[in-house]
Design a protein around this motif. Structure first.
Motif, mmCIF file in Angstrom:
data_model
loop_
_atom_site.group_PDB
_atom_site.id
_atom_site.type_symbol
_atom_site.label_atom_id
_atom_site.label_comp_id
_atom_site.label_asym_id
_atom_site.label_seq_id
_atom_site.Cartn_x
_atom_site.Cartn_y
_atom_site.Cartn_z
ATOM 1 N N TYR A 75 18.957 31.109 19.444
ATOM 2 C CA TYR A 75 19.090 29.762 18.871
ATOM 3 C C TYR A 75 17.848 29.395 18.059
ATOM 4 O O TYR A 75 17.944 28.794 16.975
ATOM 5 C CB TYR A 75 19.304 28.739 19.985
ATOM 6 N N PHE A 76 16.669 29.765 18.573
ATOM 7 C CA PHE A 76 15.420 29.539 17.846
ATOM 8 C C PHE A 76 15.481 30.241 16.489
ATOM 9 O O PHE A 76 15.147 29.667 15.452
ATOM 10 C CB PHE A 76 14.263 30.091 18.674
ATOM 11 N N GLN B 276 16.534 30.663 10.523
ATOM 12 C CA GLN B 276 17.317 31.260 9.442
ATOM 13 C C GLN B 276 18.754 31.430 9.926
ATOM 14 O O GLN B 276 19.069 32.346 10.681
ATOM 15 C CB GLN B 276 16.726 32.620 9.039
ATOM 16 N N LYS B 277 19.633 30.550 9.492
ATOM 17 C CA LYS B 277 21.010 30.524 9.978
ATOM 18 C C LYS B 277 21.746 31.803 9.588
ATOM 19 O O LYS B 277 21.690 32.239 8.445
ATOM 20 C CB LYS B 277 21.743 29.304 9.433
ATOM 21 N N GLN C 241 23.174 35.567 14.732
ATOM 22 C CA GLN C 241 22.555 34.789 15.797
ATOM 23 C C GLN C 241 23.600 34.046 16.628
ATOM 24 O O GLN C 241 23.460 33.931 17.843
ATOM 25 C CB GLN C 241 21.537 33.798 15.207
ATOM 26 N N ILE C 242 24.652 33.565 15.983
ATOM 27 C CA ILE C 242 25.722 32.887 16.718
ATOM 28 C C ILE C 242 26.400 33.860 17.672
ATOM 29 O O ILE C 242 26.726 33.521 18.817
ATOM 30 C CB ILE C 242 26.737 32.277 15.732
ATOM 31 N N VAL C 243 26.624 35.095 17.204
ATOM 32 C CA VAL C 243 27.248 36.120 18.053
ATOM 33 C C VAL C 243 26.365 36.422 19.266
ATOM 34 O O VAL C 243 26.858 36.539 20.396
ATOM 35 C CB VAL C 243 27.507 37.403 17.231
ATOM 36 N N VAL C 244 25.057 36.536 19.051
ATOM 37 C CA VAL C 244 24.139 36.809 20.160
ATOM 38 C C VAL C 244 24.148 35.651 21.156
ATOM 39 O O VAL C 244 24.174 35.866 22.378
ATOM 40 C CB VAL C 244 22.712 37.060 19.629
#
Length: 463
Positions: free
Chosen positions: A121-122, A127-128, A132-135
């Protein structure tokens, strides 16, 4: 590059320039903690002669150590992504292979999964990305699954209860501490950005911002212009590095305000220079962010500023990064053509690091191509780096563009770029960014040396 130094700060690796120092420190600390914890557990389970667990914890220590080394060598993005994947896979595998709950002892390793989700999330805030959403989703779903079931692989090496007793307390404390540390880091990052944003607005109102100037030279070493670089002199903290406030200004939407101040100061500087016979010949390059350029009426505000200070528009050069075309090529070209018609020139900055395309490069009315410093640094490190720089220079010349290499720090780099056909140069090798008075003194010194050189040659011929 947006209003930042045109050569890298040697105290930091080049590719970490835009990263939060607090984020880097937090990752280094976390990797060191995991490295130490893994080695401690390796020794403990080795002493117990439980070698499967010992080697599993040695693998954990290796992951932490590798992440720390990658961060220390400047590969921050690779370290973040690689560490997330490695720790997530390790946590899930450890729960399946070793850490199944018994009737007396609960599972404990899954407590690290929310920590991994927090780290992702950090990074998402920084950097969107879909990755990162999958993780985040995988970490949270795995945490729910392992919290709600006793599932483990049939061939699992279950940790004995007598060993698990110590691990439960240790891992509970460590996972909770890391989770609290992550929450605190996010809090500090967000509040720090807000404080800097408020202070920046005050800085613009109270004249705390300054322009420094870094010389640009031709292939004969003559100063032909300068790039205007922003500095912030805080009344209590002193000079704040651009790396600490430019990203915040971009995120908080302050770049049009700050960029407008820079443009006004640059035009005022050119007006003063016009009264000097030597300085009046110099061009001044000003960085313009994509957000500033895409503001409605930007081109009119530039023309009004030029008219206000009655400067020669041909002495003003606006440097744009490739990100400016995100909003569409045609509107960008329309604005550029209006300014080009008035005599203002454009340079494409940091070429090759963004959305490089020969199609739009051919269409944009730019007169100069700036080779990014990362390519300059790599040019002497490998044959492929040298070939890439040669190709960029050749392409720029074929398109009838002036090619400027930035980030020149050594004589070998300068010679190589000269041999490639590069025409203009910028970097610490020719001069660091300095205040206006120091820059004027440098230009005067170079001009005096240039005038004295023919006299010395004549003296040599007569002798």
């Amino acid at each position: 590059m947006i209003l930042t130094e045109s050569t890298p700060d040697t105290s930091l690796p080049a590719n970490t320039k835009k990263q939060s120092q607090r984020l880097i420190f937090a990752y280094e600390a976390a990797c060191l903690i995991i490295l130490c914890a893994g080695l401690c557990w390796f020794c403990f389970f080795g002493w117990q002669q439980n070698w499967p667990l010992a080697f599993a914890d040695l693998l954990l220590a290796a992951i932490g150590g590798t992440g720390w080394l990658m961060i220390r060598t400047g590969r921050i993005n690779a370290a973040l992504i690689g560490s997330e994947i490695a720790f997530l896979v390790f946590a899930i595998s450890f729960c399946l292979v070793f850490d199944a709950p018994s009737d007396k002892m609960p599972r404990i390793s899954h407590l690290y999964l929310p920590v991994i989700a927090l780290v992702a999330y950090f990074n998402y805030l920084r950097q969107k990305s879909t990755f990162q959403i999958v993780v985040i989703a995988t970490s949270l779903l795995a945490f729910i699954f392992f919290s709600s079931t006793k599932f483990a692989l049939p061939s699992a090496f279950i940790i004995p209860d007598d060993m698990r007793y110590y691990a439960i307390w240790f891992n509970s404390i460590l996972a909770t501490a890391m989770l609290c540390g992550g929450v605190y880091a996010i809090h500090r990052e967000s509040t720090g950005h807000n404080e800097i944003s408020r202070a920046l607005r005050t800085a613009v109102r109270h004249d705390q911002l300054e322009l420094y100037f870094q010389p640009q030279v031709d292939n004969a070493g003559k100063i032909i212009g300068a790039e205007a670089l922003l500095r912030w002199k805080h009344p209590q903290k002193g000079y704040i590095p651009p790396i600490d406030f430019i990203p915040v200004a971009e995120e908080s939407g302050l770049m049009p305000l700050i960029g407008g101040w820079v443009l006004k100061e640059a035009c005022q500087t050119l007006a003063v220079w016009s009264e000097d016979s030597v300085l009046s010949q110099l061009r001044l390059a000003v960085n313009v962010s994509a957000r500033q350029f895409n503001v409605d009426g930007f081109e009119q505000s530039v023309l009004e500023t030029v008219e206000l200070f009655r400067i020669d528009p041909t002495k003003l050069k606006l440097e744009l990064t490739e990100s400016v075309i995100i909003s569409g090529v045609d509107p960008v070209i329309a604005k550029m053509n209006i300014l080009r018609a008035a005599g203002i020139e454009f340079a494409l900055d940091d070429f090759g690091t963004g959305y490089s395309s020969l199609n739009y490069l051919r269409r944009l009315p730019v007169s100069q191509l700036k080779i990014d410093r990362s390519f300059v640094q790599a040019s002497l490190e490998s044959p492929s780096g040298a070939s890439l720089v040669k190709s960029i220079v050749r392409m720029g010349l074929d398109l009838d563009l002036v090619v400027l290499a930035e980030g020149i720090e050594t004589a070998p780099q300068h010679r190589f770029l000269l041999d490639c056909g590069c025409e203009e140069f910028q970097g610490y090798y020719f001069g660091r960014p300095v205040p206006d008075e120091d820059f004027k003194a440098l230009v005067a010194q170079k001009a005096a040396e240039s005038l004295a050189r023919p006299t010395r040659l004549k003296a040599v011929v007569r002798s």
